[in-house]
Design a protein around this motif. Structure first.
Motif, PDB file in Angstrom:
ATOM      1  N   LEU A 151       0.835  -1.213   0.000  1.00  0.00           N
ATOM      2  CA  LEU A 151       0.000   0.000   0.000  1.00  0.00           C
ATOM      3  C   LEU A 151       0.866   1.258   0.000  1.00  0.00           C
ATOM      4  CD1 LEU A 151      -2.798  -1.086   2.511  1.00  0.00           C
ATOM      5  CD2 LEU A 151      -3.157  -0.486   0.110  1.00  0.00           C
ATOM      6  N   GLU A 152       1.955   1.195   0.761  1.00  0.00           N
ATOM      7  CA  GLU A 152       2.871   2.345   0.802  1.00  0.00           C
ATOM      8  C   GLU A 152       3.504   2.579  -0.567  1.00  0.00           C
ATOM      9  OE1 GLU A 152       5.536   1.371   3.945  1.00  0.00           O
ATOM     10  OE2 GLU A 152       4.128   1.936   5.551  1.00  0.00           O
TER      11      GLU A 152
ATOM     12  N   VAL B 124       3.939   5.670  -5.659  1.00  0.00           N
ATOM     13  CA  VAL B 124       3.906   5.710  -7.126  1.00  0.00           C
ATOM     14  C   VAL B 124       2.779   6.608  -7.626  1.00  0.00           C
ATOM     15  CG1 VAL B 124       3.579   4.349  -9.228  1.00  0.00           C
ATOM     16  CG2 VAL B 124       4.965   3.445  -7.354  1.00  0.00           C
ATOM     17  N   THR B 125       1.592   6.443  -7.061  1.00  0.00           N
ATOM     18  CA  THR B 125       0.445   7.234  -7.539  1.00  0.00           C
ATOM     19  C   THR B 125       0.621   8.709  -7.233  1.00  0.00           C
ATOM     20  OG1 THR B 125      -0.776   6.762  -5.476  1.00  0.00           O
ATOM     21  CG2 THR B 125      -1.170   5.305  -7.368  1.00  0.00           C
TER      22      THR B 125
ATOM     23  N   SER C  22      -3.457   9.662  -8.640  1.00  0.00           N
ATOM     24  CA  SER C  22      -4.657   9.663  -7.803  1.00  0.00           C
ATOM     25  C   SER C  22      -4.363  10.293  -6.458  1.00  0.00           C
ATOM     26  CB  SER C  22      -5.175   8.228  -7.603  1.00  0.00           C
ATOM     27  OG  SER C  22      -4.213   7.442  -6.900  1.00  0.00           O
ATOM     28  N   TYR C  23      -5.455  10.723  -5.824  1.00  0.00           N
ATOM     29  CA  TYR C  23      -5.386  11.208  -4.447  1.00  0.00           C
ATOM     30  C   TYR C  23      -5.918  10.092  -3.563  1.00  0.00           C
ATOM     31  CZ  TYR C  23      -6.573  13.842  -0.238  1.00  0.00           C
ATOM     32  OH  TYR C  23      -6.683  14.266   1.059  1.00  0.00           O
ATOM     33  N   ASN C  24      -5.109   9.602  -2.612  1.00  0.00           N
ATOM     34  CA  ASN C  24      -5.465   8.424  -1.827  1.00  0.00           C
ATOM     35  C   ASN C  24      -5.683   8.773  -0.355  1.00  0.00           C
ATOM     36  OD1 ASN C  24      -4.768   7.291  -4.272  1.00  0.00           O
ATOM     37  ND2 ASN C  24      -2.805   6.506  -3.556  1.00  0.00           N
ATOM     38  N   THR C  25      -6.721   8.189   0.236  1.00  0.00           N
ATOM     39  CA  THR C  25      -6.975   8.362   1.672  1.00  0.00           C
ATOM     40  C   THR C  25      -7.415   7.033   2.263  1.00  0.00           C
ATOM     41  OG1 THR C  25      -9.262   9.032   1.196  1.00  0.00           O
ATOM     42  CG2 THR C  25      -7.660  10.794   1.522  1.00  0.00           C
TER      43      THR C  25
END
Length: 381
Positions: A19-20, A25-26, A32-35
């Motif tokens: 996940l890290e 990478v994203t 993308s914006y990830n939360t």
């Protein structure tokens, strides 16, 4: 973009690192914006019950999405001329939908996580079913009223050949209550006004001299009155038609005209009275339905994660918001690469579409090595 990808991966050390890597990478590639997407620990029950819930939640997800889209459309339709401001009423807990999704928190008061999953799902299903039933009854009543009003308003539209004349003529335009005389209404083309004035008295016997008067006109012609004896009506109509004058079938009925005007006033008043309460109901219940829908998404992630990754429950859910439509393919490739270890056989098939695996039906759209659900808000824009 008004699009979100809700995914999950096991919560062990290897997948936390995955996940890290995904976040790194994203972020660097501006994909993308990830939360993090917090989902409470539910009472799991048996795996058999989870399989049943998986099917039920899939149907409930589809139903909830359909319901909120219908409600959004109802807001647009009710607001009519102000539909550009519809977005002001499409909120969830008082905030815009994107903010609600990206800051989602499970509502423990409304949907207690300590209850069995079946009970939580049943509560949401009943809530959405009630909203849909109320939506149907409320919008049906308003739409019937709106249709009746539009039908009356249409009568006042169009040209002199088709529109109602009751709002144009007055009692003073007619000879009424006469045993022998009657007033007719005649449509005369504009180029023929002069001809009408010169010939209408001679179109038939027993036409009252100097009895014509122009009441109104449109782009094509004018509406004239003419008074004559009742017994020559048919002869006058025939001669008028020969001269390109059209007699409108209209007889002044004061009671009917009054009834029409009162009906129009009543419908306008009823629509105005229903508008505010209906719009408020839609605003409140759109919010409720949307909130319930996102809770359904959270439940689906939980159930599918347990079924996919097994017990004990240990997974991490993440919400991704793709930043560009053009980069979604690249984002998908990154995810498939990062999480391919979750299902090497399936991941190989995804990354190499030419590989055929007997007994395993896959394609790039409907199978991923991680749990994945889609949230599309674009149709609510």
């Amino acid at each position: 973009m008004s699009e979100f990808w809700l995914i999950s991966a096991p919560g062990d050390k290897e997948n936390v690192q995955a996940l890290e890597r995904m976040n790194t990478v994203t972020s660097k590639s501006n994909l993308s914006y990830n939360t993090k997407f917090a989902i409470p620990d539910f009472k799991v029950g048996t795996l058999d019950s989870l399989v049943g819930l998986s099917d039920e939640l899939g149907k409930l997800d589809t139903f909830a999405e359909s319901l909120i889209r219908r409600m959004a459309q109802s807001v647009v339709e009710v607001m009519e001329d102000s539909k550009g401001k519809a977005q002001e009423h499409l909120l969830a807990n008082g905030v815009d939908l994107t903010s609600f999704v990206t800051h989602f928190e499970w509502d423990m008061a409304k949907y207690p996580a300590k209850q069995p999953l079946v009970s939580v799902v049943d509560t949401i299903a009943k809530q959405l079913a009630q909203i849909e039933m109320d939506l149907k009854s409320r919008t049906a009543a308003y739409n019937t009223l709106k249709t009746n009003l539009e039908n009356l308003e249409k009568k006042s539209m169009g040209n002199l050949f088709t529109r109602t004349l009751s709002d144009i003529v007055s009692k003073e335009d007619f000879v009424l209550d006469s045993e022998y005389l009657i007033t007719l209404l005649v449509i005369v083309p504009k180029p023929n006004y002069s001809q009408w004035q010169k010939t209408y008295e001679s179109l038939s016997d027993m036409v009252v001299p100097r009895s014509t008067k122009l009441i109104t006109e449109d782009k094509e012609g004018g509406l004239f009155t003419v008074t004559l004896f009742r017994k020559v009506i048919e002869d006058f109509k025939t001669k008028a038609k020969e001269n390109k004058f059209t007699v409108r079938e209209f007889y002044y009925d004061e009671k009917e005209i009054k009834r029409e005007r009162e009906e129009m006033a009543r419908l306008l008043s009823d629509k105005k009275q229903q508008y505010g309460p209906l719009l408020r109901w839609l605003k409140v219940n759109f919010s409720e339905a949307f909130i319930a829908w996102i809770h359904v998404k959270a439940l689906r992630v939980f159930v599918e994660s347990v079924l996919r990754y097994g017990l004990p429950v240990n997974f991490q859910a993440v919400l991704l918001q793709p930043l560009k439509k053009s980069s979604t393919k690249r984002l998908r490739e990154v995810l498939n690469s990062v999480f391919r270890h979750l299902d090497e056989v399936a991941a190989t098939s995804i990354l190499d579409a030419s590989v055929e695996i007997p007994g395993l039906q896959l394609n790039n759209q409907d199978y991923f090595p991680y749990v994945y659900f889609h949230i599309d808000l674009s149709l609510l824009d």
